[in-house]
Design a protein around this motif. Sequence first.
Motif, PDB file in Angstrom:
ATOM      1  N   PRO A  16     -35.863  61.756  41.314  1.00 26.02           N
ATOM      2  CA  PRO A  16     -37.013  61.056  41.896  1.00 26.02           C
ATOM      3  C   PRO A  16     -38.250  61.174  40.994  1.00 26.02           C
ATOM      4  CG  PRO A  16     -35.888  62.318  43.601  1.00 26.02           C
ATOM      5  CD  PRO A  16     -35.220  62.658  42.287  1.00 26.02           C
ATOM      6  N   GLY A  17     -38.982  60.064  40.851  1.00 25.14           N
ATOM      7  CA  GLY A  17     -40.232  60.084  40.089  1.00 25.14           C
ATOM      8  C   GLY A  17     -40.100  59.688  38.624  1.00 25.14           C
ATOM      9  N   VAL A  18     -38.875  59.483  38.141  1.00 27.96           N
ATOM     10  CA  VAL A  18     -38.731  59.161  36.709  1.00 27.96           C
ATOM     11  C   VAL A  18     -39.074  57.703  36.398  1.00 27.96           C
ATOM     12  CG1 VAL A  18     -37.081  60.994  36.129  1.00 27.96           C
ATOM     13  CG2 VAL A  18     -36.235  58.792  36.973  1.00 27.96           C
ATOM     14  N   GLY A  19     -39.208  56.884  37.431  1.00 28.49           N
ATOM     15  CA  GLY A  19     -39.627  55.499  37.195  1.00 28.49           C
ATOM     16  C   GLY A  19     -38.570  54.448  37.502  1.00 28.49           C
ATOM     17  N   SER A  21     -37.830  52.741  40.348  1.00 32.03           N
ATOM     18  CA  SER A  21     -38.313  51.569  41.092  1.00 32.03           C
ATOM     19  C   SER A  21     -39.199  50.690  40.220  1.00 32.03           C
ATOM     20  CB  SER A  21     -39.144  51.982  42.310  1.00 32.03           C
ATOM     21  OG  SER A  21     -38.466  52.932  43.040  1.00 32.03           O
ATOM     22  N   ARG A 113     -47.037  62.179  44.834  1.00 31.28           N
ATOM     23  CA  ARG A 113     -46.226  61.585  45.895  1.00 31.28           C
ATOM     24  C   ARG A 113     -46.197  62.493  47.136  1.00 31.28           C
ATOM     25  NH1 ARG A 113     -40.237  59.585  44.279  1.00 31.28           N
ATOM     26  NH2 ARG A 113     -41.314  57.820  43.368  1.00 31.28           N
TER      27      ARG A 113
END
Length: 175
Positions: A16-19, A21, A113
């Motif tokens: 999660p958070g690596v980009g 989306s 986040r």
Amino acid sequence: MTESRSLPNILITGTPGVGKSTLCQQLAEQTNLKWLEVGKLAKENNCYEEFDEVYRCPVLHEDKILDLMEDQMSEGGKIVDYHGCDFFPERWFDIIFVLRTNNTALFDRLSKRGYSGKKLEDNIECEIFGTIHEEAVDSYKEGSVFELSSNSAEEMEENVEQIVKWIEQWKQNKI
Ligand code: DAT
């Protein structure tokens, strides 16, 4: 299986958070592939088994989400993003990209986040150990898994460009 698809299926995975989306949104805008957001699909169709109290998030009902996606995946032309990859059928994807981010940048993004405590620490650790990359390498054909560095806006742009080029090449090879 690939022979029956006129457009490729691509998996974008990573911590999660690596980009994921952000990248998928740009790819969907710049290509004629459709973005399937597993998290969103699961939410809309209530594909959950239980609630994980430690991570404060629902646990995915994998069989249910796979059934839901099967027909769309068979059509081809889908970009799928999820922070795990070992439960999807191998045959679904022509290529798998694992986004990677350094721990300082990832720490900032996940803190923003609202992640904290164990959830934040475990996700950072997952990224440091390359857990998702290892999962992808173990789950998909040799040569089909690629790591992409996703630390900055410039790298994001380069990644979009690289994948768009790959899609064009895939289509050329199909003709
Ligand atoms: P994911 O879908 O993997 O959880 P995201 O696309 O939601 O990640 O991105 C998380 C945040 O980080 C969001 O605010 C956008 C930012 N971000 C993503 N990729 C980035 C990159 N390569 N450079 C700078 N910021 C990025």
